[in-house]
Design a protein around this motif. Structure first.
Motif, PDB file in Angstrom:
ATOM      1  N   SER A 217       0.794  -1.100   0.205  1.00  0.00           N
ATOM      2  CA  SER A 217      -0.005   0.003   0.211  1.00  0.00           C
ATOM      3  C   SER A 217       1.236   1.281  -0.354  1.00  0.00           C
ATOM      4  N   LEU A 218       1.863   1.425   0.575  1.00  0.00           N
ATOM      5  CA  LEU A 218       2.382   2.555   0.417  1.00  0.00           C
ATOM      6  C   LEU A 218       3.469   3.086  -0.403  1.00  0.00           C
TER       7      LEU A 218
ATOM      8  N   ILE B  97       0.789   5.203  -2.618  1.00  0.00           N
ATOM      9  CA  ILE B  97       1.436   6.313  -2.729  1.00  0.00           C
ATOM     10  C   ILE B  97       2.861   7.036  -2.097  1.00  0.00           C
TER      11      ILE B  97
ATOM     12  N   ILE C 153       3.708   7.358  -6.589  1.00  0.00           N
ATOM     13  CA  ILE C 153       2.597   8.680  -7.005  1.00  0.00           C
ATOM     14  C   ILE C 153       3.399   9.978  -6.893  1.00  0.00           C
ATOM     15  N   PHE C 154       3.970  10.260  -5.380  1.00  0.00           N
ATOM     16  CA  PHE C 154       4.242  11.437  -5.184  1.00  0.00           C
ATOM     17  C   PHE C 154       5.634  11.607  -5.684  1.00  0.00           C
TER      18      PHE C 154
ATOM     19  N   ALA D 225      -5.932   6.452  -1.779  1.00  0.00           N
ATOM     20  CA  ALA D 225      -5.524   5.588  -1.071  1.00  0.00           C
ATOM     21  C   ALA D 225      -6.819   5.021  -0.834  1.00  0.00           C
TER      22      ALA D 225
ATOM     23  N   ALA E 251      -0.540  14.061   1.554  1.00  0.00           N
ATOM     24  CA  ALA E 251      -0.254  13.368   1.498  1.00  0.00           C
ATOM     25  C   ALA E 251      -0.046  11.940   1.302  1.00  0.00           C
ATOM     26  N   LEU E 252      -0.893  11.823   2.633  1.00  0.00           N
ATOM     27  CA  LEU E 252      -1.429   9.745   2.979  1.00  0.00           C
ATOM     28  C   LEU E 252      -2.557   9.413   1.708  1.00  0.00           C
ATOM     29  N   ARG E 253      -3.290  10.585   1.035  1.00  0.00           N
ATOM     30  CA  ARG E 253      -4.208  10.588   0.922  1.00  0.00           C
ATOM     31  C   ARG E 253      -5.681   9.084   1.108  1.00  0.00           C
ATOM     32  N   VAL E 254      -5.644   9.220   2.258  1.00  0.00           N
ATOM     33  CA  VAL E 254      -6.864   9.378   3.418  1.00  0.00           C
ATOM     34  C   VAL E 254      -8.104   9.916   3.183  1.00  0.00           C
TER      35      VAL E 254
ATOM     36  N   ASP F  99       2.944  -3.807   9.487  1.00  0.00           N
ATOM     37  CA  ASP F  99       2.652  -2.319   8.589  1.00  0.00           C
ATOM     38  C   ASP F  99       2.979  -0.974   9.171  1.00  0.00           C
TER      39      ASP F  99
ATOM     40  N   THR G  95       0.812   1.345   8.181  1.00  0.00           N
ATOM     41  CA  THR G  95      -0.284   2.234   8.102  1.00  0.00           C
ATOM     42  C   THR G  95      -1.445   1.426   8.155  1.00  0.00           C
ATOM     43  N   SER G  96      -1.342  -0.001   7.880  1.00  0.00           N
ATOM     44  CA  SER G  96      -2.636  -0.610   8.146  1.00  0.00           C
ATOM     45  C   SER G  96      -2.597  -1.507   9.764  1.00  0.00           C
TER      46      SER G  96
ATOM     47  N   MET H 156     -10.174   0.889   4.414  1.00  0.00           N
ATOM     48  CA  MET H 156      -8.982  -0.658   5.487  1.00  0.00           C
ATOM     49  C   MET H 156      -9.347  -0.490   6.586  1.00  0.00           C
TER      50      MET H 156
END
Lengths: 85, 363
Positions: A35-36, A39, A42-43, A57, B166-169, B224, B226-227, B263
């Motif tokens: 997942s990371l 992103i 994309i950056f 996301a 920037a984290l797109r969440v 992980d 962030t998940s 998620m």
């Protein structure tokens, strides 16, 4: 350097692998993308090509980015939009 | 918000009615970032509501543990803008003590005269929950008769939101936990503080007891960044239930972490199904209405969980107008629901894989 070559460099750096291992048909998930990585890539693309990519996301399809070729088409479309402005 | 033109996101759960001038003198405000102001106001309200003599030895000896995700972001954002953008190479002399992450805990102790064990806890989105869990252990162990604990966050600043973008969440419209039309999370701000008091001491003075803190469970995914991890999230809930001396079937309500991301919805509901099996509790998220106030959110939700127990009413999941039935939970869409239940959980799962769960019983 072509768009494809630049994108191969970005993907290679993201995965810590030789860019020459990749071509347009390379599947990102099979190549090890998590997942990371999406992103972060994309950056990196936005920085490299000075474009903005609309990506959330939360969407499961990762902006339609499944292969290296998908990234090339996404970036070329954004560059074309930028040129049209 | 100042400098809003730096930000694309158009929504945040701001406490727009919070006016520091209503709570502090001009002199008092000087060393206080907004997150510390909110912590002090919440602490004053909690102590006043407890009806204990604020000059008593128990209060003097009480400690303060406050969960903070990031710290004094208003101070930091303003100071950096001044230095790097305005090219004014001089900032306020109290910038450092304003922005330090322990400012909330320190300022609460100073304003209320509490001299017990005091510090901040930083575990991102689980900070408030960890703070309450630690204060609970301190009271339960007999180390203190009373602790003040909770969380505070005020980071609706351009710099913070740009980083979250920037984290797109971030949500594109609003926060919709457990709803098929979810689009992500909404940042919030605020503070909540709880008075935790030794049961016998509280009973002896005839205190109003909203709920009994019964258990705390915490662990780390070590996976992980962030998940969340389904198995570890479930294990944290099981730890809290076990620490409380309860059985999963005793839990009638879970106040979910419920951030409104695909998620979290999937992982948290799967973990709940795994723990509770055939005796699924009602589950709701408070973030649809309060947003995600990072270090404060676990404390806000602990208060909501305690009040749900007292009132025997489960709060709804706001904005869940297309309930995602595939999640296999009853997320209480629509309206609050009266329910008869004796115990409840409050879940928090942080970036960095840090899980914390509180278990409350009906007083």
């Amino acid at each position: 350097m072509s768009t494809l070559e630049k994108i191969k460099q970005i993907v290679g750096k993201q995965l810590g692998r030789d860019p020459e291992e990749f071509d347009e048909g390379t599947d990102l998930a099979e190549a090890g993308y998590e997942s990371l990585d999406v992103i972060e890539t994309i950056f990196a693309l936005e920085e490299e090509f000075d474009i903005s990519i609309n990506f959330q996301a939360n969407d499961s399809d990762a902006a339609g980015m499944k292969t290296v070729g998908d990234i090339v088409r996404l970036v070329e479309a954004e560059i074309a939009k930028k040129g049209a402005r | 918000m100042e400098r809003a033109d730096y930000v694309t996101c158009r929504i945040a759960a701001q406490a727009l009615d919070f006016d520091p001038e209503e709570h502090f003198t001009a002199k008092q405000t000087v060393p206080l970032d907004r997150f510390a102001q909110m912590a002090i106001v919440a602490a004053r309200e909690a102590l006043s509501d407890s009806q204990i003599d604020p000059q008593s030895d128990v209060v003097r000896q009480a400690g303060v543990i406050v969960g903070v995700g990031v710290g004094g972001m208003h101070t930091l954002d303003d100071a950096y803008y001044r230095v790097y953008h305005d090219d004014i190479r001089r900032v306020h002399p109290l910038s450092v003590p304003r922005l330090m992450a322990n400012a909330a805990a320190s300022q609460v102790s100073m304003h209320l005269g509490m001299r017990g064990l005091t510090y901040s806890v930083a575990s991102a989105c689980a900070s408030g929950t960890h703070a309450i869990g630690q204060a609970f252990q301190i009271v339960r162990s007999g180390m203190a008769t009373m602790m003040l604990c909770g969380g505070a966050e005020a980071c609706i600043t351009p710099g913070t939101i740009v980083a979250w973008e920037a984290l797109r969440v971030l949500a594109t419209d609003t926060c919709r936990p457990f709803s098929k039309n979810r689009s992500g999370l909404v940042l919030g701000e605020g503070a909540a503080m709880l008075v935790l008091e030794d049961w016998d001491h509280a009973m002896a003075r005839g205190a109003t007891i909203y709920a009994e803190m019964r258990g705390f469970g915490g662990n780390a995914d070590a996976g992980d960044l962030t998940s969340p991890d389904q198995d570890n999230v479930a294990a944290a809930m099981a730890l809290a239930i076990s620490d409380a001396g309860l059985h999963p079937s005793d839990i009638g309500y879970v106040n979910a972490h419920g951030t409104g991301t695909t998620m979290n919805d999937r992982v948290e509901s799967a973990a709940i199904r795994a723990i509770f099996g055939d005796t699924l509790p009602l589950v709701s998220s408070s973030k649809g209405v309060l947003g995600h106030s990072l270090g404060a959110t676990g404390a806000l939700e602990a208060v909501i969980t305690a009040m749900a127990l007292r009132d025997q009413i489960v709060p709804p999941t706001a904005n869940c107008d297309q309930p995602d039935d595939e999640l296999g939970i009853d997320m209480v869409p629509g309206a609050a629901r009266p329910a008869s239940f004796s115990a409840a959980l409050s879940n928090s799962f942080a970036f960095g894989g840090l899980n914390a769960v509180l278990a409350f019983g009906r007083a």
